[in-house]
Write a protein that holds these residues in place. Sequence first.
Motif, mmCIF file in Angstrom:
data_model
loop_
_atom_site.group_PDB
_atom_site.id
_atom_site.type_symbol
_atom_site.label_atom_id
_atom_site.label_comp_id
_atom_site.label_asym_id
_atom_site.label_seq_id
_atom_site.Cartn_x
_atom_site.Cartn_y
_atom_site.Cartn_z
ATOM 1 N N PHE A 29 0.872 -1.176 0.000
ATOM 2 C CA PHE A 29 0.000 0.000 0.000
ATOM 3 C C PHE A 29 0.910 1.227 0.000
ATOM 4 O O PHE A 29 1.334 1.723 1.034
ATOM 5 C CB PHE A 29 -0.899 -0.020 1.239
ATOM 6 N N THR A 30 1.237 1.703 -1.203
ATOM 7 C CA THR A 30 2.310 2.690 -1.355
ATOM 8 C C THR A 30 1.842 4.133 -1.225
ATOM 9 O O THR A 30 2.662 5.052 -1.289
ATOM 10 C CB THR A 30 2.990 2.504 -2.718
ATOM 11 N N ILE A 31 0.545 4.334 -1.037
ATOM 12 C CA ILE A 31 0.031 5.704 -0.947
ATOM 13 C C ILE A 31 0.519 6.386 0.331
ATOM 14 O O ILE A 31 0.729 7.589 0.367
ATOM 15 C CB ILE A 31 -1.509 5.692 -1.032
ATOM 16 N N HIS A 32 0.699 5.611 1.397
ATOM 17 C CA HIS A 32 1.157 6.174 2.673
ATOM 18 C C HIS A 32 2.556 5.637 2.974
ATOM 19 O O HIS A 32 2.817 4.449 2.810
ATOM 20 C CB HIS A 32 0.199 5.781 3.796
ATOM 21 N N LYS A 33 3.443 6.518 3.466
ATOM 22 C CA LYS A 33 4.811 6.094 3.775
ATOM 23 C C LYS A 33 5.275 6.732 5.079
ATOM 24 O O LYS A 33 4.901 7.865 5.399
ATOM 25 C CB LYS A 33 5.772 6.472 2.640
ATOM 26 N N SER A 34 6.085 5.973 5.823
ATOM 27 C CA SER A 34 6.619 6.476 7.087
ATOM 28 C C SER A 34 7.868 5.667 7.432
ATOM 29 O O SER A 34 7.883 4.447 7.304
ATOM 30 C CB SER A 34 5.564 6.336 8.195
ATOM 31 N N LEU A 35 8.919 6.351 7.864
ATOM 32 C CA LEU A 35 10.178 5.668 8.149
ATOM 33 C C LEU A 35 10.152 4.982 9.517
ATOM 34 O O LEU A 35 9.630 5.534 10.487
ATOM 35 C CB LEU A 35 11.338 6.666 8.138
ATOM 36 N N PRO A 36 10.744 3.795 9.612
ATOM 37 C CA PRO A 36 10.889 3.141 10.921
ATOM 38 C C PRO A 36 12.057 3.737 11.701
ATOM 39 O O PRO A 36 12.891 4.458 11.148
ATOM 40 C CB PRO A 36 11.164 1.688 10.544
ATOM 41 N N ARG A 37 12.113 3.406 12.985
ATOM 42 C CA ARG A 37 13.250 3.799 13.818
ATOM 43 C C ARG A 37 14.482 2.964 13.463
ATOM 44 O O ARG A 37 15.606 3.451 13.407
ATOM 45 C CB ARG A 37 12.890 3.583 15.292
ATOM 46 N N LEU A 78 3.859 3.547 11.229
ATOM 47 C CA LEU A 78 3.221 4.841 11.448
ATOM 48 C C LEU A 78 3.836 5.615 12.607
ATOM 49 O O LEU A 78 3.816 6.847 12.622
ATOM 50 C CB LEU A 78 1.722 4.649 11.754
ATOM 51 N N ASN A 79 4.346 4.881 13.601
ATOM 52 C CA ASN A 79 4.781 5.502 14.852
ATOM 53 C C ASN A 79 6.288 5.418 15.052
ATOM 54 O O ASN A 79 6.750 5.328 16.187
ATOM 55 C CB ASN A 79 4.057 4.825 16.020
ATOM 56 N N ASN A 80 7.042 5.431 13.946
ATOM 57 C CA ASN A 80 8.497 5.337 14.021
ATOM 58 C C ASN A 80 8.916 4.047 14.734
ATOM 59 O O ASN A 80 9.843 4.018 15.540
ATOM 60 C CB ASN A 80 9.065 6.570 14.731
ATOM 61 N N GLU A 81 8.216 2.947 14.391
ATOM 62 C CA GLU A 81 8.462 1.667 15.049
ATOM 63 C C GLU A 81 9.821 1.068 14.735
ATOM 64 O O GLU A 81 10.422 1.382 13.699
ATOM 65 C CB GLU A 81 7.390 0.635 14.633
ATOM 66 N N GLY A 451 -2.331 1.650 15.785
ATOM 67 C CA GLY A 451 -2.949 2.452 14.736
ATOM 68 C C GLY A 451 -3.445 1.665 13.551
ATOM 69 O O GLY A 451 -3.846 2.244 12.536
ATOM 70 N N LYS A 452 -3.445 0.337 13.675
ATOM 71 C CA LYS A 452 -3.893 -0.511 12.569
ATOM 72 C C LYS A 452 -5.236 -1.169 12.908
ATOM 73 O O LYS A 452 -5.599 -1.317 14.074
ATOM 74 C CB LYS A 452 -2.866 -1.613 12.284
ATOM 75 N N LEU A 453 -5.960 -1.533 11.891
ATOM 76 C CA LEU A 453 -7.145 -2.397 11.968
ATOM 77 C C LEU A 453 -8.414 -1.698 12.437
ATOM 78 O O LEU A 453 -9.475 -1.895 11.863
ATOM 79 C CB LEU A 453 -6.852 -3.611 12.869
ATOM 80 N N PHE A 454 -8.325 -0.841 13.461
ATOM 81 C CA PHE A 454 -9.536 -0.215 13.998
ATOM 82 C C PHE A 454 -9.545 1.282 13.721
ATOM 83 O O PHE A 454 -8.496 1.923 13.657
ATOM 84 C CB PHE A 454 -9.642 -0.489 15.498
ATOM 85 N N PRO A 455 -10.749 1.864 13.594
ATOM 86 C CA PRO A 455 -10.853 3.293 13.265
ATOM 87 C C PRO A 455 -10.447 4.180 14.431
ATOM 88 O O PRO A 455 -10.251 3.717 15.559
ATOM 89 C CB PRO A 455 -12.336 3.461 12.924
#
Length: 473
Positions: A29-37, A78-81, A451-455
């Motif tokens: 799912f390439t529309i959203h991107k975020s870097l990991p820690r 999403l959370n710099n995991e 932040g996954k699965l649930f609204p």
Amino acid sequence: MHGLSQLLNDKQAILYHKEDLISYDCDGFTIHKSLPRAVVFPHSTDEVARIVKYCHDHSLPFLARGAGTGLSGGAIPLNNEVIISMVKMKRLIDIDLDNRRAVVEPGYVNLKLTNQIIERGYYYAPDPSSQYCCTIGGNVAENAGGAHCLKYGVTTNHILGLELVLPNGEIVEIGRNGILDEPGYDLLGLITGSEGTLGIVTKIIVRILKNPEGKQTVLAYFDDIEDGSQAVSDIISAGIVPAALEMMDKTAIEGVEAAAFPVGHPKDIAAVLLIEVDGIAAGIDEQIEQILSVCRHRNVREVRAAKDEKERAAWWANRKTGFGAMGAISPDYLVQDGVIPRSKLPEVLRRINKISEEYDLRIANIFHAGDGNLHPLVLFDARVPGETEKALAAGSACLKVCADVGGTITGEHGVGIEKREEMRFVFTDEEIAAQTDIRSVFNTDNLLNAGKLFPSPSRCAEVKKEIKEKIIG
């Protein structure tokens, strides 16, 4: 990062420089991107457990990742995991043909299992289109399906046991004896499809099947997509349960014919059906004749059975390139994944066509028609201002149609971040609150894949408070 590296026997099995992390900023799912820690590569369950415990004790968010083929954003940090990559845990641990099961590590590639045992008369049934590269651990997380799930079910129907690292670092085994239906709560069913939010799977016992005696595939061309849709229902109504029943519309056919494995589908055809039957060899020819007859009663332009294994394999190779093939006709595309009752197929396709017109975006349809699992592919150009947002809105509208006719918003790709808000199409706030309560039992601090699965919370917190107040009076 020094603390993490000390937990690994291979001190080099960690990435933390930005140029190395960019490859892990998204999945399919390439529309959203975020870097990991950071990204770490454990080689064993013990290493996974040590990493998880370190993250838990230091309040570092973390998540597991397989091959990164997921299509709903479930592995996006999403959370710099800290990403715990499972690709080094790729062993086939055991094959037990007498009991028809195998034990694999989560990084073991799906198709490799069938390739390993097929000459001995066995295979692994779940077959997502990405099976040549996706991992079985990822399949467990998403409860992946595939073309043959109509007859054989999805991943959860083939999981007999799991080893799991809980979010606090504790190692547990579920179904350790590989028994199909153990007493107690169905924890295997709960973990399979939980999208990596309840724990990290480190070992998997899977069910393997005997190769069918016979197998044959039929290809049918229709000038009207509704005729093809009705043929799908007619085949099932005739008492035939195909191993697979796949459909592609005109736009999808354009894509697969422009990509790697063209087979010569007519350019002006409205729909193509691929119907595969398998089982005892003595009954295959009779089923094929019934399928040919059903298609002819629905105004089929041409219908025929594959003349040999080479032709059958070519048809399936063409179909399995379906998603990637859209890149041959569009700069970008968004894959959706809804489920509907089979009888609603003509109505839903009409409504998806209206959505295409309303948003002025082409939508290709590729689907597991036999079990009503649709994959509308919204074609767009991210370079055009506003088109990405339009594509997301069109995709959401397609899912709303699926929910409105009695279906749901995912059949095999998962919710991830892509469909979080669309969970409201099928669940009330009370139902969402109940599910997040289950998550909190396992993932108390919500450090694992948050932040996954649930609204977004909206009324969920209020609902929980109301429920609590009712319980305590």
